[in-house]
Write an enzyme that holds these catalytic residues in place. Structure first.
Site, PDB file in Angstrom:
ATOM      1  N   GLY A  72      -9.061   1.616  -5.168  1.00 45.84           N
ATOM      2  CA  GLY A  72      -8.782   2.112  -2.935  1.00 45.84           C
ATOM      3  C   GLY A  72      -8.019   1.798  -2.841  1.00 45.84           C
ATOM      4  O   GLY A  72      -7.452   2.753  -1.719  1.00 45.84           O
ATOM      5  N   GLN A 179     -17.374   2.060  -1.036  1.00 47.15           N
ATOM      6  CA  GLN A 179     -18.812   0.851  -0.331  1.00 47.15           C
ATOM      7  C   GLN A 179     -19.444   2.409  -0.876  1.00 47.15           C
ATOM      8  O   GLN A 179     -20.544   1.679  -1.364  1.00 47.15           O
ATOM      9  CB  GLN A 179     -18.753   0.508   0.429  1.00 47.15           C
ATOM     10  CG  GLN A 179     -17.657  -0.897   1.099  1.00 47.15           C
ATOM     11  CD  GLN A 179     -18.081  -2.276  -0.058  1.00 47.15           C
ATOM     12  OE1 GLN A 179     -18.621  -2.136  -0.494  1.00 47.15           O
ATOM     13  NE2 GLN A 179     -16.706  -2.888  -0.298  1.00 47.15           N
ATOM     14  N   SER A 199     -12.928   3.523  -5.666  1.00 49.94           N
ATOM     15  CA  SER A 199     -12.620   2.458  -6.894  1.00 49.94           C
ATOM     16  C   SER A 199     -12.828   2.173  -7.759  1.00 49.94           C
ATOM     17  O   SER A 199     -14.580   2.206  -7.878  1.00 49.94           O
ATOM     18  CB  SER A 199     -12.502   1.084  -5.624  1.00 49.94           C
ATOM     19  OG  SER A 199     -11.337   0.256  -5.990  1.00 49.94           O
ATOM     20  N   CYS A 328      -9.887  -9.528   1.656  1.00 44.01           N
ATOM     21  CA  CYS A 328      -9.165  -9.393   1.949  1.00 44.01           C
ATOM     22  C   CYS A 328      -8.759 -10.976   3.433  1.00 44.01           C
ATOM     23  O   CYS A 328      -7.539 -11.247   3.448  1.00 44.01           O
ATOM     24  CB  CYS A 328      -8.267  -8.640   3.164  1.00 44.01           C
ATOM     25  SG  CYS A 328      -9.421  -7.306   1.287  1.00 44.01           S
TER      26      CYS A 328
HETATM   27  N1  PLP Z   1     -11.687   0.103   0.991  1.00 38.25           N
HETATM   28  C1  PLP Z   1     -13.324  -0.296   1.741  1.00 38.25           C
HETATM   29  C2  PLP Z   1     -13.742   0.359   2.285  1.00 38.25           C
HETATM   30  C3  PLP Z   1     -13.239  -2.062   0.316  1.00 38.25           C
HETATM   31  O1  PLP Z   1     -14.279  -2.190   0.629  1.00 38.25           O
HETATM   32  C4  PLP Z   1     -12.104  -1.928  -0.844  1.00 38.25           C
HETATM   33  C5  PLP Z   1     -12.113  -3.337  -1.144  1.00 38.25           C
HETATM   34  O2  PLP Z   1     -12.551  -4.173  -0.947  1.00 38.25           O
HETATM   35  C6  PLP Z   1     -10.936  -1.066  -0.605  1.00 38.25           C
HETATM   36  C7  PLP Z   1     -10.673  -0.151   0.112  1.00 38.25           C
HETATM   37  C8  PLP Z   1      -9.526  -1.968  -1.336  1.00 38.25           C
HETATM   38  O3  PLP Z   1     -10.312  -0.953  -2.723  1.00 38.25           O
HETATM   39  P1  PLP Z   1      -9.386  -2.251  -4.114  1.00 38.25           P
HETATM   40  O4  PLP Z   1      -9.584  -2.864  -4.384  1.00 38.25           O
HETATM   41  O5  PLP Z   1      -9.895  -1.055  -5.208  1.00 38.25           O
HETATM   42  O6  PLP Z   1      -7.587  -1.622  -4.065  1.00 38.25           O
END
Ligand code: PLP
Length: 383
Positions: A72, A179, A199, A328
């Site tokens: 993602g 999501q 993702s 994060c």
């Molecule tokens: N976008 C959203 C809405 C997410 O919830 C996340 C992961 O928590 C990401 C992007 C990032 O994805 P990835 O962990 O595959 O890099």
């Protein structure tokens, strides 16, 4: 010792056992580089192209509109930076204040390079208004990026209406569907979206793989340069096992999407109902009022007078895994910026926990979770 109860599926999911089996041969005998011209290499290439077609057919896309990425974060980075690189004269992006850091920090990085970014605020339910998006567009706008569903509140944004407003001005539209993927069916021929991020590890697939849908004809530059893989758009030797795993996870999800969503909703509603009715001074954000649409798997609940870090620690000791919003910012101790953006006071946001259920959770687990949540909240409130 009782088995741990995993209620953090919005952070990541386990790899489905069938998906893992499908991937296994490609870590063993079938390891050839897909760019090699001998038979084993040609076989790897064929497997990759079959996986691409399988994913594309689930969402009504053309195979050539699916580009494999590392997940993602890379898909979001590529969509936003790649569009800016392709149209360097246009210097304005519209996004929202509740995007994932993968989008927000990409926009902040571009701001340092002279791009102007408008961060739209949601209403108190987390909804982004298509009218507000339309008002923010200027002659200089190169891209609009609005997430399909928010990872903390579960709110599903009206991306069709937003996309229509954006496309009517000839501007590109990106949505982060990390999501929502599998919970909200997608039909790419009818969705006014140019770029869409997905993702693998949120959908019972492996980590380190995802894809970016890029509608044919979209002006975008490569983000990773190198040996020219992915039709010169995303270089790097393809990971055949991860690609096969992603395709297998996507097709299993699409076969089971209504069952998974129904199951998640039953358990999420049950868990939320028990917490809200049996623990005083609790509030659930999103999904409560007859307004808007929400993902079926997320319950974001605030416990008055509690510091979520302490509650999470207690739950962890009892073998219950949840989180306070996005993984994060879990370490920062700061209350969630998403909750604050929808007008929730800091002190209340500080007591919020996101429970996110998945396909393998059971009602018995919800009973046990409620027991431990009640006990932990009572202990913390007494202390
Ligand atoms: N976008 C959203 C809405 C997410 O919830 C996340 C992961 O928590 C990401 C992007 C990032 O994805 P990835 O962990 O595959 O890099």
């Amino acid at each position: 010792m009782e088995q741990a109860i995993y209620l953090d599926h919005a952070a990541t999911t386990c790899v489905d056992s069938e998906v893992l089996e499908v991937m296994r041969p490609y870590y063993g005998r079938e390891y050839a580089n897909a760019s090699a011209l001998y038979e084993a290499g040609r076989n790897s290439r064929q497997v990759i192209e079959q996986a691409r077609s399988r994913i594309a057919s689930c969402i009504g896309a053309r195979a050539e509109e699916i580009y494999f990425t590392s997940g993602g974060t890379e898909s979001d980075n590529w969509a936003i930076k790649g569009v800016c690189l392709a149209s360097p004269k246009k210097k304005h992006i519209v996004t929202t204040s509740i995007e994932h850091p993968a989008v927000l920090n990409t926009c902040r990085a571009l701001e340092k390079q002279g791009v102007r970014v408008t961060y739209l605020q949601p209403d108190s339910w987390g909804m982004i208004s298509p009218e507000k998006v339309a008002e923010a567009l200027t002659e200089d706008t190169v891209l609009v990026s609005v997430m399909h569903a928010n990872n903390e509140l579960g709110v599903i944004e009206p991306i069709s209406a937003i996309g229509k407003a954006v496309k009517s001005k000839g501007i590109l539209f990106h949505t982060d569907a990390v999501q929502s993927f599998g919970y909200e069916p997608l039909s790419m021929p009818h969705l006014p979206v140019d770029l869409l991020s997905v993702s693998g590890h949120k959908i019972y697939g492996p980590k380190g793989i995802g894809f970016l849908f890029i509608r044919n004809g979209t002006e975008i530059r490569p983000f990773i340069d190198g040996g020219g893989q992915e039709r010169n758009m995303r270089s790097g030797t393809e990971s055949v096992p991860l690609i096969v795993g992603l395709a297998s996870a996507v097709s299993k999800l699409y076969k089971n999407q209504y069952r998974y969503a129904w199951h998640a909703k039953q358990l999420r509603d049950y868990l939320a109902y028990r917490i809200l009715t049996e623990i005083p001074d609790t509030i659930m954000y999103g999904g409560k009022k007859n307004y808007g649409k929400y993902l079926p798997n997320i319950a974001n609940i605030s416990f008055a007078g509690i510091d979520s870090a302490l509650l999470l620690k207690k739950l962890d000791q009892a073998g219950i895994f949840a989180s306070a919003g996005s993984a994060c910012h879990a370490a920062s101790g700061e209350p969630s910026y998403v909750l604050q953006a929808v007008g929730i006071p800091r002190v209340q946001a500080r007591g919020a926990i996101r429970f996110s259920v998945g396909k393998d959770n059971t009602k018995e687990e919800m009973e046990r979770a409620v027991h431990w949540i009640k006990k932990s909240v009572a202990q913390l409130r007494e202390s």
